[in-house]
Design a protein around this motif. Structure first.
Motif, PDB file in Angstrom:
ATOM      1  N   PRO A  57       1.004  -1.366  -0.004  1.00  0.00           N
ATOM      2  CA  PRO A  57      -0.118  -0.012   0.072  1.00  0.00           C
ATOM      3  C   PRO A  57       0.833   1.346  -0.007  1.00  0.00           C
ATOM      4  N   LEU A  58       0.240   2.324  -0.568  1.00  0.00           N
ATOM      5  CA  LEU A  58       0.794   3.900  -0.362  1.00  0.00           C
ATOM      6  C   LEU A  58       0.469   4.576   0.720  1.00  0.00           C
ATOM      7  N   ILE A  59       1.294   5.773   1.021  1.00  0.00           N
ATOM      8  CA  ILE A  59       1.017   6.618   1.856  1.00  0.00           C
ATOM      9  C   ILE A  59       0.206   7.577   1.385  1.00  0.00           C
ATOM     10  N   ILE A  92       1.112   7.467  10.229  1.00  0.00           N
ATOM     11  CA  ILE A  92       0.368   6.702  11.211  1.00  0.00           C
ATOM     12  C   ILE A  92      -0.578   5.987  10.167  1.00  0.00           C
ATOM     13  N   ILE A  93      -0.704   4.674  10.856  1.00  0.00           N
ATOM     14  CA  ILE A  93      -1.722   3.714  10.169  1.00  0.00           C
ATOM     15  C   ILE A  93      -3.204   3.900  10.974  1.00  0.00           C
ATOM     16  N   LEU A  94      -3.905   4.033  10.396  1.00  0.00           N
ATOM     17  CA  LEU A  94      -5.407   3.938  11.181  1.00  0.00           C
ATOM     18  C   LEU A  94      -6.234   3.502  10.356  1.00  0.00           C
ATOM     19  N   GLY A 107      -6.018  -2.876  -0.541  1.00  0.00           N
ATOM     20  CA  GLY A 107      -6.939  -4.069  -0.398  1.00  0.00           C
ATOM     21  C   GLY A 107      -7.160  -3.862   1.082  1.00  0.00           C
ATOM     22  N   LEU A 108      -6.339  -3.436   1.994  1.00  0.00           N
ATOM     23  CA  LEU A 108      -6.273  -2.978   3.482  1.00  0.00           C
ATOM     24  C   LEU A 108      -7.380  -2.435   3.862  1.00  0.00           C
ATOM     25  N   GLU A 109      -7.933  -2.534   5.066  1.00  0.00           N
ATOM     26  CA  GLU A 109      -9.025  -1.555   5.601  1.00  0.00           C
ATOM     27  C   GLU A 109      -8.233  -0.552   6.512  1.00  0.00           C
ATOM     28  N   THR A 110      -6.960  -0.354   6.372  1.00  0.00           N
ATOM     29  CA  THR A 110      -6.308   0.686   7.083  1.00  0.00           C
ATOM     30  C   THR A 110      -5.585   1.590   6.040  1.00  0.00           C
ATOM     31  N   VAL A 111      -5.223   2.614   6.482  1.00  0.00           N
ATOM     32  CA  VAL A 111      -4.644   3.808   5.640  1.00  0.00           C
ATOM     33  C   VAL A 111      -3.346   4.151   6.444  1.00  0.00           C
ATOM     34  N   ALA A 112      -2.404   4.350   5.573  1.00  0.00           N
ATOM     35  CA  ALA A 112      -1.149   5.219   6.028  1.00  0.00           C
ATOM     36  C   ALA A 112      -1.137   6.586   5.849  1.00  0.00           C
ATOM     37  N   VAL A 113      -1.028   7.539   6.497  1.00  0.00           N
ATOM     38  CA  VAL A 113      -1.196   9.024   6.568  1.00  0.00           C
ATOM     39  C   VAL A 113      -0.127   9.778   6.821  1.00  0.00           C
ATOM     40  N   ARG A 114       0.358  10.684   6.093  1.00  0.00           N
ATOM     41  CA  ARG A 114       1.384  11.605   6.566  1.00  0.00           C
ATOM     42  C   ARG A 114       1.040  13.003   6.200  1.00  0.00           C
ATOM     43  N   PHE A 115       1.693  13.786   6.946  1.00  0.00           N
ATOM     44  CA  PHE A 115       1.817  15.372   6.750  1.00  0.00           C
ATOM     45  C   PHE A 115       3.014  15.754   6.621  1.00  0.00           C
ATOM     46  N   ALA A 133      -1.529  10.468  -2.934  1.00  0.00           N
ATOM     47  CA  ALA A 133      -0.873   9.030  -2.515  1.00  0.00           C
ATOM     48  C   ALA A 133       0.542   9.103  -3.263  1.00  0.00           C
ATOM     49  N   ALA A 134       1.424   8.679  -2.319  1.00  0.00           N
ATOM     50  CA  ALA A 134       2.837   8.790  -2.791  1.00  0.00           C
ATOM     51  C   ALA A 134       4.016   7.634  -2.161  1.00  0.00           C
ATOM     52  N   PRO A 135       4.262   6.786  -2.833  1.00  0.00           N
ATOM     53  CA  PRO A 135       5.237   5.722  -2.340  1.00  0.00           C
ATOM     54  C   PRO A 135       6.967   6.885  -2.688  1.00  0.00           C
ATOM     55  N   THR A 175       9.128   7.665   9.684  1.00  0.00           N
ATOM     56  CA  THR A 175       8.938   6.631  10.596  1.00  0.00           C
ATOM     57  C   THR A 175       7.611   5.972  10.435  1.00  0.00           C
ATOM     58  N   VAL A 176       7.084   4.677  10.277  1.00  0.00           N
ATOM     59  CA  VAL A 176       5.940   4.415  10.193  1.00  0.00           C
ATOM     60  C   VAL A 176       5.244   3.601  11.520  1.00  0.00           C
ATOM     61  N   VAL A 177       4.269   4.003  11.957  1.00  0.00           N
ATOM     62  CA  VAL A 177       3.778   3.340  13.173  1.00  0.00           C
ATOM     63  C   VAL A 177       2.071   3.148  13.199  1.00  0.00           C
ATOM     64  N   LEU A 186       5.795  -0.004  15.864  1.00  0.00           N
ATOM     65  CA  LEU A 186       6.657   0.621  14.893  1.00  0.00           C
ATOM     66  C   LEU A 186       6.922  -0.384  13.813  1.00  0.00           C
ATOM     67  N   LEU A 187       6.714   0.212  12.585  1.00  0.00           N
ATOM     68  CA  LEU A 187       6.714  -0.928  11.499  1.00  0.00           C
ATOM     69  C   LEU A 187       7.940  -0.452  10.460  1.00  0.00           C
ATOM     70  N   ARG A 188       8.419   1.048  10.551  1.00  0.00           N
ATOM     71  CA  ARG A 188       9.491   1.311  10.098  1.00  0.00           C
ATOM     72  C   ARG A 188      10.286   2.517  10.884  1.00  0.00           C
ATOM     73  N   PRO A 189      11.407   2.375  11.147  1.00  0.00           N
ATOM     74  CA  PRO A 189      12.132   3.427  11.912  1.00  0.00           C
ATOM     75  C   PRO A 189      12.486   4.508  10.869  1.00  0.00           C
TER      76      PRO A 189
HETATM   77  O1  TXA Z   1       9.097   9.136   3.853  1.00  0.00           O
HETATM   78  C1  TXA Z   1       8.057   8.753   3.357  1.00  0.00           C
HETATM   79  O2  TXA Z   1       7.299   7.835   4.048  1.00  0.00           O
HETATM   80  C2  TXA Z   1       7.975   8.551   1.889  1.00  0.00           C
HETATM   81  C3  TXA Z   1       7.517   9.860   1.177  1.00  0.00           C
HETATM   82  C4  TXA Z   1       7.433   9.874  -0.152  1.00  0.00           C
HETATM   83  O3  TXA Z   1       6.563  10.103   2.065  1.00  0.00           O
HETATM   84  N1  TXA Z   1       7.260   7.566   1.223  1.00  0.00           N
HETATM   85  C5  TXA Z   1       7.513   6.387   1.362  1.00  0.00           C
HETATM   86  O4  TXA Z   1       6.671   5.387   0.801  1.00  0.00           O
HETATM   87  O5  TXA Z   1       8.440   5.875   1.823  1.00  0.00           O
HETATM   88  P1  TXA Z   1       6.856   3.983   0.501  1.00  0.00           P
HETATM   89  O6  TXA Z   1       5.680   3.392  -0.264  1.00  0.00           O
HETATM   90  O7  TXA Z   1       8.069   3.550   0.034  1.00  0.00           O
HETATM   91  O8  TXA Z   1       6.871   3.175   1.914  1.00  0.00           O
HETATM   92  C6  TXA Z   1       5.652   3.006   2.737  1.00  0.00           C
HETATM   93  C7  TXA Z   1       5.631   1.958   3.480  1.00  0.00           C
HETATM   94  C8  TXA Z   1       5.465   0.615   3.101  1.00  0.00           C
HETATM   95  O9  TXA Z   1       6.509  -0.222   3.553  1.00  0.00           O
HETATM   96  C9  TXA Z   1       4.155   0.179   3.044  1.00  0.00           C
HETATM   97  O10 TXA Z   1       4.147  -1.218   3.231  1.00  0.00           O
HETATM   98  C10 TXA Z   1       3.659   0.781   4.519  1.00  0.00           C
HETATM   99  O11 TXA Z   1       4.541   2.161   4.470  1.00  0.00           O
HETATM  100  N2  TXA Z   1       2.231   0.895   4.497  1.00  0.00           N
HETATM  101  C11 TXA Z   1       1.631   1.643   3.748  1.00  0.00           C
HETATM  102  N3  TXA Z   1       0.111   1.387   3.887  1.00  0.00           N
HETATM  103  C12 TXA Z   1       0.142   0.740   4.925  1.00  0.00           C
HETATM  104  C13 TXA Z   1      -0.917  -0.107   5.708  1.00  0.00           C
HETATM  105  N4  TXA Z   1      -2.258   0.386   5.677  1.00  0.00           N
HETATM  106  N5  TXA Z   1      -0.479  -0.852   6.805  1.00  0.00           N
HETATM  107  C14 TXA Z   1       0.891  -1.100   6.977  1.00  0.00           C
HETATM  108  N6  TXA Z   1       1.676  -0.567   6.159  1.00  0.00           N
HETATM  109  C15 TXA Z   1       1.365   0.302   5.247  1.00  0.00           C
END
Ligand code: TXA
Ligand code: MG
Length: 540
Positions: A57-59, A92-94, A107-115, A133-135, A175-177, A186-189
């Motif tokens: 999924p994307l953020i 953050i994932i909510l 396809g997940l019921e959750t979404v990653a959000v960032r400002f 939406a941006a990876p 950081t992804v929480v 913490l999913l990603r430091p």
């Molecule tokens: O710094 C960043 O986060 C950058 C900039 C562009 O904002 N974006 C980024 O996106 O690194 P990406 O897609 O490379 O990494 C997003 C990570 C992935 O590991 C993805 O699996 C996880 O966040 N992710 C996204 N949505 C998720 C969800 N609903 N549940 C769990 N993990 C999720």
């Protein structure tokens, strides 16, 4: 067609997004590849351009805290977190609200959000009027892009636009929480550290996949954790441990017939013999390391590197983010140099006739295995015979294909230039032979090795040695020795003498000096050196 926009062309970039295009944008972490998060077709283009698996999924990027509520079901903790860390490098994932298409959340019921805090990103989201939406903007599996050139390199015309915002300040992704898991995970430091997060989320756990390779088919909390990441083309190894042990390990394995790169801590760079040595920051400056690491990994691709050794240390704070990326870059190949049992390596060098071989034989009585580079050079020349013919004439090889060493020596030692040329041809070959012999000895449990060579310093051989000795003798004594040993005339011997470096070249580059005007003197001097080495714990 890829259009590169300057910082003041945000409106033009926003128009592309409004029309369903995809644009690479700078953020404070890394560049992102953005599309209107509500436009399924546009989001699909991102997956296609990146070659990203559709289950990752994307953020969703927003430009104010208020927007969070449109996208996700929030809670108090979420607000506490974002008030403290937004705008900034925290995702953050909510639970997602229906407005977010499933293609974004895979396809997940959750979404990653960032400002994001980067002004260009913020202004662009506002100008587009929709969340983006941006990876990270990189081909799937490659290091993330932190400069516009990385984006152009990866995508070229496969995307519609890119805004040049210079180099990203963090250099690693946010950081992804997950606030969906109980306790939060913490999913990603990243730059927002676990220590900071725990001030608000005291029960925060760190997902095992942050530091460990998960066996295939284990369920992971974040789909991104299971995919290959940050991988340079070359095979990479993280090397932890004390500086000198790490340098020795890396140098012994830096065969010159391979294109090897070392990425090391600031201040270590002089210790390595690899073809490419790059610094990414002091071990105590993880921010700097984070900023440089992806760019350097990408550089190894440009340099067509075969193998990369990366000096690494496990640390907390932002260091955890760097370590997490490096573990993936090297596919979890981590070598702890402190635990690698390499033999103690002593280098012996000195002028011709000083008695290096004699010294090596004495050292054999102290349990040293002897690697004689003179002997190796006899073999090494056959590997480079064509290069030697080119440099010194076809007649250095006789009708029977035998090398005429006398002719070669005469020509090669006639001028400094010729000597340098000979050296540049065979030194590397010899050092690679030394490396493989050391590794063989090491595999057979040998604890002490002495490498003797007149050109150990010039051939960069001291970098693999734990300590070194310059063997010295009176000039007249040396002259007589080489006349006798190599059956030379006095003028031939003098020719060789003149092509040599002065004595202090050897003594100033080595740890010890041993005088050898006679065997008794040499034995005494070596005994004293062995005592000193023992007292410094260098020989166990
Ligand atoms: O710094 C960043 O986060 C950058 C900039 C562009 O904002 N974006 C980024 O996106 O690194 P990406 O897609 O490379 O990494 C997003 C990570 C992935 O590991 C993805 O699996 C996880 O966040 N992710 C996204 N949505 C998720 C969800 N609903 N549940 C769990 N993990 C999720
Ligand atoms: Mg990514």
């Amino acid at each position: 067609m890829l259009r590169i926009f300057a910082q003041n062309e945000i409106k033009e970039a926003a128009d592309i997004l409004k029309n369903g295009g995809i644009v690479a944008i700078p953020t404070e972490t890394v560049y992102g590849l953005a599309a209107n998060a509500f436009d399924e077709k546009a989001v699909k283009k991102i997956f296609k351009a990146k070659g990203r698996p559709s289950d990752n999924p994307l953020i969703v990027h927003i430009s104010s805290i208020e927007e969070l509520d449109n996208i996700a079901y929030t809670n108090e903790k979420a607000y506490e977190l974002v008030k403290r860390f937004w705008p900034g490098p925290l995702t953050i994932i909510l639970p997602k609200k229906p407005i977010v298409p499933y293609i974004v959340t895979a396809g997940l019921e959750t979404v990653a959000v960032r400002f994001p805090s980067h002004p260009i990103a913020k202004n662009l989201i506002e100008a587009a009027g929709v969340p983006l939406a941006a990876p990270s903007a990189n081909l799937s599996g490659k290091p993330s892009g932190t400069m516009i050139k990385h984006i152009i390199n990866d995508f070229g015309d496969k995307i519609d636009g890119a805004i040049d915002g210079g180099e990203c300040v963090c250099g690693v992704e946010s950081t992804v929480v997950s606030l969906v898991s109980k306790p939060p995970v913490l999913l990603r430091p990243g730059f927002v550290t676990p220590e900071q997060l725990r001030q608000i989320l005291p029960d925060l756990e760190i997902a095992p996949a942050v530091l460990q390779q998960m066996p295939e088919n284990t369920p992971v909390l974040s789909p991104g954790l299971k995919h290959k990441h940050y991988a340079p083309k070359a095979t990479a190894f993280c090397v932890t441990g004390e500086t000198h042990k790490a340098a020795k390990y890396i140098n012994i394995n830096s065969f010159t017939n391979k294109n090897i790169a070392v990425i090391c801590f600031d201040g270590e760079e002089k210790l390595f013999s690899a073809q490419t040595v790059m610094v990414y920051g002091k071990a105590s400056e993880p921010e700097k390391m984070a900023r440089n690491i992806f760019g350097l990994l990408r550089k190894t691709d440009d340099l067509k590197t075969d193998m990369i050794f990366i000096r690494t240390s496990l640390s907390d704070g932002i260091g955890l983010a760097v370590y997490n990326r490096l573990l993936r870059a090297c596919n979890f190949n981590v070598i702890d140099a402190d635990k690698v049992d390499l033999p103690f390596i002593l280098g012996l060098t000195g002028q011709s006739g000083a008695g290096k071989s004699t010294a090596a034989h004495i050292l054999e009585n102290y349990g040293f295995k002897h690697i004689d580079t003179d002997k190796l050079s006899r073999e090494a020349v056959y590997g480079v015979i064509d290069d030697l013919k080119k440099a010194f004439g076809n007649d250095i090889v006789d009708e029977n294909g035998e090398l005429n060493r006398k002719i070669l020596a005469k020509r090669a030692f006639s001028t400094h230039e010729n000597t340098d040329q000979l050296n540049s041809i065979i030194h590397k070959q010899i050092m690679d032979m030394v490396r493989s012999r050391i590794l063989d000895y090491s595999a057979n449990g040998v604890k002490r090795v002495v490498v003797d060579g007149a050109a150990l310093i010039e051939a960069d051989g001291l970098k693999i040695c734990d300590s070194s000795i310059a063997i010295c003798a009176d000039d007249k004594i040396r002259l007589n020795r080489i006349i006798e040993r190599d059956k030379l005339t006095e003028s031939e011997a003098l020719l060789r003498f003149n092509a040599q470096k002065p004595r202090d070249f050897y003594t100033s580059n080595t740890d010890f000096t041993a005088l050898n005007d006679n065997i008794l003197q040499l034995e005494t001097e070596i005994r004293a050196i062995m005592e000193k080495l023992k007292s410094t714990d260098k020989i166990l």
